[in-house]
Scaffold this active site. Sequence first.
Site, PDB file in Angstrom:
ATOM      1  N   ASP A  63       0.822  -1.214   0.000  1.00  0.00           N
ATOM      2  CA  ASP A  63       0.000   0.000   0.000  1.00  0.00           C
ATOM      3  C   ASP A  63       0.861   1.272   0.000  1.00  0.00           C
ATOM      4  OD1 ASP A  63      -2.337   1.429  -0.010  1.00  0.00           O
ATOM      5  OD2 ASP A  63      -2.718   1.241   2.140  1.00  0.00           O
ATOM      6  N   GLY A  64       0.326   2.313  -0.591  1.00  0.00           N
ATOM      7  CA  GLY A  64       0.973   3.628  -0.524  1.00  0.00           C
ATOM      8  C   GLY A  64       1.540   4.128  -1.848  1.00  0.00           C
ATOM      9  N   ASN A  65       1.236   3.446  -2.942  1.00  0.00           N
ATOM     10  CA  ASN A  65       1.770   3.857  -4.254  1.00  0.00           C
ATOM     11  C   ASN A  65       1.296   5.259  -4.643  1.00  0.00           C
ATOM     12  OD1 ASN A  65       2.684   1.268  -4.299  1.00  0.00           O
ATOM     13  ND2 ASN A  65       1.359   0.556  -5.953  1.00  0.00           N
ATOM     14  N   GLY A  66       0.007   5.518  -4.409  1.00  0.00           N
ATOM     15  CA  GLY A  66      -0.576   6.792  -4.807  1.00  0.00           C
ATOM     16  C   GLY A  66       0.043   7.948  -4.033  1.00  0.00           C
ATOM     17  N   HIS A  98       2.356   3.221  -8.996  1.00  0.00           N
ATOM     18  CA  HIS A  98       2.138   1.784  -9.238  1.00  0.00           C
ATOM     19  C   HIS A  98       3.314   1.199 -10.019  1.00  0.00           C
ATOM     20  CE1 HIS A  98      -1.752   2.303  -7.579  1.00  0.00           C
ATOM     21  NE2 HIS A  98      -2.300   2.903  -8.614  1.00  0.00           N
ATOM     22  N   ASN A 144     -11.056  -2.205  -5.288  1.00  0.00           N
ATOM     23  CA  ASN A 144     -10.253  -1.353  -6.178  1.00  0.00           C
ATOM     24  C   ASN A 144     -10.899  -1.163  -7.560  1.00  0.00           C
ATOM     25  OD1 ASN A 144      -7.095  -2.626  -4.861  1.00  0.00           O
ATOM     26  ND2 ASN A 144      -8.169  -0.741  -4.321  1.00  0.00           N
ATOM     27  N   TRP A 145     -11.892  -2.021  -7.905  1.00  0.00           N
ATOM     28  CA  TRP A 145     -12.617  -1.808  -9.175  1.00  0.00           C
ATOM     29  C   TRP A 145     -13.338  -0.473  -9.160  1.00  0.00           C
ATOM     30  CZ3 TRP A 145     -11.250  -4.614 -13.103  1.00  0.00           C
ATOM     31  CH2 TRP A 145     -10.923  -5.975 -12.954  1.00  0.00           C
ATOM     32  N   ARG A 199       2.019  -4.839   6.255  1.00  0.00           N
ATOM     33  CA  ARG A 199       1.303  -3.799   5.505  1.00  0.00           C
ATOM     34  C   ARG A 199       2.152  -2.527   5.502  1.00  0.00           C
ATOM     35  NH1 ARG A 199      -4.930  -2.203   4.693  1.00  0.00           N
ATOM     36  NH2 ARG A 199      -4.564  -0.524   3.232  1.00  0.00           N
ATOM     37  N   SER A 235      -8.281  -4.492   5.237  1.00  0.00           N
ATOM     38  CA  SER A 235      -8.870  -4.197   3.917  1.00  0.00           C
ATOM     39  C   SER A 235      -9.338  -5.451   3.169  1.00  0.00           C
ATOM     40  CB  SER A 235      -7.888  -3.391   3.047  1.00  0.00           C
ATOM     41  OG  SER A 235      -7.557  -2.174   3.667  1.00  0.00           O
TER      42      SER A 235
HETATM   43  C1  IPE Z   1      -5.565  -2.611  -0.165  1.00  0.00           C
HETATM   44  O1  IPE Z   1      -5.156  -1.295  -0.344  1.00  0.00           O
HETATM   45  C2  IPE Z   1      -5.556  -3.349  -1.456  1.00  0.00           C
HETATM   46  C3  IPE Z   1      -4.234  -3.529  -2.057  1.00  0.00           C
HETATM   47  C4  IPE Z   1      -3.082  -3.213  -1.532  1.00  0.00           C
HETATM   48  C5  IPE Z   1      -4.242  -4.153  -3.350  1.00  0.00           C
HETATM   49  P1  IPE Z   1      -6.221  -0.114  -0.507  1.00  0.00           P
HETATM   50  O2  IPE Z   1      -5.438   1.142  -0.600  1.00  0.00           O
HETATM   51  O3  IPE Z   1      -7.155  -0.403  -1.606  1.00  0.00           O
HETATM   52  O4  IPE Z   1      -7.015  -0.223   0.865  1.00  0.00           O
HETATM   53  P2  IPE Z   1      -7.867   0.878   1.656  1.00  0.00           P
HETATM   54  O5  IPE Z   1      -8.890   1.379   0.708  1.00  0.00           O
HETATM   55  O6  IPE Z   1      -6.927   1.946   2.082  1.00  0.00           O
HETATM   56  O7  IPE Z   1      -8.422   0.128   2.805  1.00  0.00           O
HETATM   57  C1  IPE Z   2      -1.586   0.261  -3.358  1.00  0.00           C
HETATM   58  O1  IPE Z   2      -1.341   1.617  -3.378  1.00  0.00           O
HETATM   59  C2  IPE Z   2      -1.864  -0.316  -4.726  1.00  0.00           C
HETATM   60  C3  IPE Z   2      -3.251  -0.718  -4.967  1.00  0.00           C
HETATM   61  C4  IPE Z   2      -4.214  -0.665  -4.087  1.00  0.00           C
HETATM   62  C5  IPE Z   2      -3.589  -1.209  -6.282  1.00  0.00           C
HETATM   63  P1  IPE Z   2      -2.527   2.682  -3.408  1.00  0.00           P
HETATM   64  O2  IPE Z   2      -2.893   2.940  -4.820  1.00  0.00           O
HETATM   65  O3  IPE Z   2      -3.632   2.237  -2.534  1.00  0.00           O
HETATM   66  O4  IPE Z   2      -1.814   3.959  -2.793  1.00  0.00           O
HETATM   67  P2  IPE Z   2      -2.413   4.980  -1.719  1.00  0.00           P
HETATM   68  O5  IPE Z   2      -2.877   4.138  -0.552  1.00  0.00           O
HETATM   69  O6  IPE Z   2      -3.557   5.682  -2.371  1.00  0.00           O
HETATM   70  O7  IPE Z   2      -1.278   5.860  -1.370  1.00  0.00           O
HETATM   71 MG    MG Z   3      -4.028   2.479  -0.570  1.00  0.00          MG
END
Ligand code: IPE
Ligand code: IPE
Ligand code: MG
Length: 251
Positions: free
Chosen positions: A21-24, A38, A69-70, A189, A197
């Site tokens: 988690d945390g790519n964005g 990503h 995520n969809w 995580r 999640s």
């Molecule tokens: C969980 O991360 C799913 C994946 C890492 C693929 P999310 O970023 O989607 O989870 P929430 O929405 O913060 O709980």
């Molecule tokens: C995890 O990173 C990757 C996926 C859920 C596909 P995020 O895309 O959730 O990144 P944040 O949590 O928004 O930083």
């Molecule tokens: Mg996330």
Amino acid sequence: MSFKDKIDLNRLPRHVAVIMDGNGRWAKKQGRLRTFGHESGVTSVRETAEAAAELGIENLTLYAFSTENWNRPRHEVEALMHLLIRTINNEMKTLNQNNIRLFAIGNLKALNKNTYKHLLKAIDDTKTNARMNLILALSYSSHDEIVEAAREIAQKVKNNELAVEDINDNTISKHLYTKDFPDPELLIRTSGEYRISNFLMWQLAYAELYFTPKLWPDFRREDFYEAIVNFQCRERRFGRTSEQVSEKVKL
Ligand code: IPE
Ligand code: IPE
Ligand code: MG
């Protein structure tokens, strides 16, 4: 000194699961698009998979895409699906060199046809690899997995293939996507979020949970080793007392 030197190779978890988690947020911090985050996360996947395989961990599950995520913006979902295909194709060589076998769990039929096709091919192309199972959770929901298991079990009872009183812990486990793998002993995580999640809720019943503030694209081998060292410092009691576990008291 590396955390690697502190790892007791005789007490490795057999199965480690990771919520990547945390790519964005990582991308946003640099004024870049989320999709850049990503793409950058692929290096962390490679490092983590290689580190786990080299240590001798038998199973590594990576949460790559949840059913929730969809609901992200369409262009982000599409970018993630393209990245998945590209990564699978690019990493085939590394998987085979490292003797890693690929699996996928989740509602795979929900993936678009092309993604699904590439995924099945990669799974097939690595099926003789035996050092480590790399399990990708894709379009995965723990609730859906449990609902599906309940349906299959109910159907077997209806068909008189299974008696209600014979349903036990093992019956449930054997109807989950993860039926061929042991339950994870360690869940990592990244990104400082403290939640599951909708990931492996049944299977994580007794897992050790490890949370790190590092964002996924910054996660490296050393961070993985640190998590393993942390895991090995924990006392896993499974409901017993500390004295029982350390065998100070006769069981
Ligand atoms: C969980 O991360 C799913 C994946 C890492 C693929 P999310 O970023 O989607 O989870 P929430 O929405 O913060 O709980
Ligand atoms: C995890 O990173 C990757 C996926 C859920 C596909 P995020 O895309 O959730 O990144 P944040 O949590 O928004 O930083
Ligand atoms: Mg996330």
